[in-house]
Write an enzyme that holds these catalytic residues in place. Structure first.
Site, short mmCIF file in Angstrom:
data_model
loop_
_atom_site.label_atom_id
_atom_site.label_comp_id
_atom_site.label_asym_id
_atom_site.label_seq_id
_atom_site.Cartn_x
_atom_site.Cartn_y
_atom_site.Cartn_z
N ASP A 1 23.91 41.44 26.18
CA ASP A 1 24.93 42.47 26.38
C ASP A 1 25.93 42.33 25.24
OD1 ASP A 1 26.66 44.35 27.78
OD2 ASP A 1 25.61 43.71 29.59
N ASP B 1 27.88 47.76 25.56
CA ASP B 1 28.85 48.00 26.62
C ASP B 1 29.95 48.99 26.22
OD1 ASP B 1 29.93 46.89 29.26
OD2 ASP B 1 31.66 46.61 27.95
N GLU C 1 25.48 52.00 26.63
CA GLU C 1 26.17 52.48 27.83
C GLU C 1 27.07 53.61 27.33
OE1 GLU C 1 28.98 51.15 31.57
OE2 GLU C 1 29.45 50.42 29.59
C1 GLC Z 1 30.95 48.29 31.32
C2 GLC Z 1 30.31 47.24 32.18
C3 GLC Z 1 31.25 46.90 33.30
C4 GLC Z 1 32.51 46.36 32.71
C5 GLC Z 1 33.10 47.31 31.67
C6 GLC Z 1 34.11 46.62 30.82
O1 GLC Z 1 31.14 49.47 31.99
O2 GLC Z 1 29.07 47.66 32.62
O3 GLC Z 1 30.70 45.98 34.20
O4 GLC Z 1 33.45 46.15 33.72
O5 GLC Z 1 32.14 47.81 30.79
O6 GLC Z 1 33.48 45.71 29.96
#
Ligand code: GLC
Length: 568
Positions: free
Chosen positions: A98, A207, A264
């Site tokens: 990640d 992320d 993401e």
């Molecule tokens: C993304 C992650 C989440 C986290 C956020 C901040 O959305 O999936 O779990 O809280 O980023 O890093």
């Protein structure tokens, strides 16, 4: 479109804290993942994405990184991870980490030095460098520089004690945002990414990445709640320049390493899609399809989210499929560590059964895209409800509870919203067997186990040919079956009878081969007329989530939640 090595694979997300604990500290670890590689291989998994396991105070469960180069001792050692990479490779599996680079932890050395410099500039003048790694702004008329609300509630600004300055955090105050305008910061990040790629990781899940491009930090947006603040996501649409920053990462890191990347990516405009995930020359290999999550979200908060119906889910899938057809390849999900369990979200509670779970699995796997299974999804794990907010760990859920109460919900209503959408739903420990703590730990689990583990667990499903687990194995096997994989992976996606309620049906068309997916998305039986081209006969039933199939002439009678895949 060029075919890529990863397109025919199966992804699997591991939330390491909740996967498998081998030390008895109640927290899952890397060794636990190594021990489960057999299980993952039998499931047909190729790409394993591991949520953050770097050194972290775990304020946001690892998404607050204090040392990008080091595995947190609670999860194991760097050597454990290298061993995992090697052992995975030996099975033709790939480890994806990640990449959390919108922010780090306030306990990261960079931020500690930045604070020290800002509070006592004379002591370490050379640490000014680190202050420039973050967004630091002077107070405006004695208060926060703008009215943005952070994702986890409250202002995005936190005052730096002893100064008249604030730092920016779009997420929790323990997650200060990194300043991507600073070339020195970008270099630090590139170096770190390349360091991990050189260690043999196949790539990254990236992320919260659309947040790295900020707009003018002095800009206020129209307040959208009684707190007088505006969602910080307004900033994303206002900001300009994200693509160039992502291209920088691609060119300095991903491209030279031929890395696999899955973004993401929220709040993306259609105009940006090709630049970001175009298969030919995008910044990332792929991105998750969050259309169904976005379609039901509410600016007011979780208490205002309307439950999603399978018909709306269908619309969302069709939208994404049509949008991406000429551009690239999405990664499909029904859940992840930020969302409720997919089966609890998409299927009405009264209809939850192995059949309906398999139906949803079929719909996910038969779309055009790269399917990611989230740990436990393959055994049909369900939401885990709480009876009091004190049982909740998730910082986001705790905030949403307050938001609901402030908006006038009763405690029961606020708790219902939490039970429906809390991120803890998917974070409860993996249910391995029916022994104490579901076989996850011999210690006290960091988050309690779903009491339904005695009924829903991997061991009970291992040798049951009708289990949800074995159905997932059939789905991954079909994806890799040389007789069909070309169509399953690359075939075009074409809705069939799209306006029919409670029916989700589509073709996948490959070269000289057509598959038809038919799913009855409600509990009442329904009859479906086969298309003209199928009346010559169903050549083969490739998958059926029930043991029977009632066919008469060109009509198929589907039982409640029956899903089938036909070669026609
Ligand atoms: C993304 C992650 C989440 C986290 C956020 C901040 O959305 O999936 O779990 O809280 O980023 O890093």
């Amino acid at each position: 479109m060029n075919r890529q090595w990863w397109q025919g694979k199966v992804g699997y997300q591991i939330y390491p804290k909740s996967y498998m604990d081998t030390t008895g500290n109640g927290i899952g670890d890397i060794r636990g993942i190594i021990n489960r590689l057999d299980y993952l291989e039998r499931l047909g998994v190729d790409i394993i994405w591991i949520s953050p396991c770097y050194v972290s105070p775990l304020a946001d469960q690892g998404y607050d990184i204090a040392d990008y180069y080091k595995i947190d001792p609670r999860f194991g050692t760097n050597e454990d991870l290298y061993e995992l990479i090697d052992k995975a490779k030996a099975r033709n599996m790939y480890i994806v980490l990640d990449l959390v680079v919108n922010h780090c932890s306030d306990e990261h050395e960079w931020f500690q030095r930045a604070l020290a410099y800002l509070q006592h500039p004379a002591e370490h003048p050379e640490w000014e460098r680190y202050a420039n790694y973050f967004y630091i702004e002077d107070a405006v008329e004695g208060r926060e520089p703008n009215n943005w609300r952070s994702y986890f509630g409250g202002s995005v600004w936190e005052e730096i004690p002893g100064t008249n300055k604030y730092y920016l955090h779009l997420f929790h105050k323990k997650q200060p945002d990194l300043n991507w305008e600073n070339p020195a910061l970008r270099e630090e990040i590139y170096d770190m990414i390349n360091w991990w790629l050189d260690k043999g990781v196949a790539g990254f899940r990236i992320d919260a990445i659309m947040n790295i491009q900020k707009c003018d930090l002095r800009k206020n947006f129209e307040a959208d709640r009684a707190d007088g603040m505006a969602a910080c996501t307004n900033m994303i649409y206002e900001a300009d320049g994200i693509v160039a920053k992502l291209q920088g990462m691609r060119d300095h890191c991903f491209k030279p390493h031929k890395a696999f990347t899955v973004g993401e990516v929220f709040n993306v405009t259609d105009a940006q899609l090709r630049d970001i995930v175009g298969l030919e020359d995008g910044c990332f290999s792929t991105m998750f399809d969050f259309r169904a999550v976005e379609a039901t979200g509410s600016e007011k908060g979780w208490y205002d989210v309307r439950p999603i119906s399978m018909d709306l889910y269908k619309q969302c899938v069709y939208e994404t499929q049509s949008k991406m057809a000429e551009i690239g390849f999405v990664s499909t999900i029904i859940e992840n560590h930020d969302e409720p369990r997919g089966v609890s979200r998409y299927i009405p509670a009264a209809d939850l059964s192995d059949t309906s779970k398999k139906c949803l699995a079929t719909l996910q796997f038969m779309q055009r895209g790269l399917p990611f299974i989230y740990q436990g999804q393959e055994i049909g794990m369900e939401n885990k409800s709480v009876t009091s907010i004190d049982e909740v760990d998730d910082i986001s859920a705790r905030d949403e509870y307050k938001v609901a109460l402030a908006a006038g919900c009763t405690e029961a209503e606020a708790l219902e919203a939490i039970n429906n959408y809390s991120r803890d739903n998917a974070r409860s420990p993996m249910q391995w067997d029916d022994s104490e703590n579901a076989g996850f730990t011999t210690g006290i689990p960091w988050l309690s186990v779903n009491p339904n583990y005695t009924r829903i667990n991997a061991a009970a499903q291992e040798n049951d040919p009708d289990s949800v687990l074995n159905y997932y194995r059939q789905l991954t096997a079909l994806r890799k079956n040389p007789a069909y994989s070309d169509t399953v992976v690359f075939g075009t996606f074409e809705p069939y009878l799209p306006d029919e309620e409670n029916l989700m049906a589509f073709y996948r068309r490959g070269e000289g081969q057509t598959l038809l997916v038919l799913a009855n998305t409600c509990k009442e039986p329904q009859t479906v007329n086969l298309p003209q081209e199928a009346t010559a006969g169903i050549r083969n039933i490739l998958l059926n989530n029930l043991s029977d199939l009632a066919v008469s002439g060109n009509r198929i009678m589907l039982a409640g939640y029956q899903a089938i895949v036909l070669a026609i």
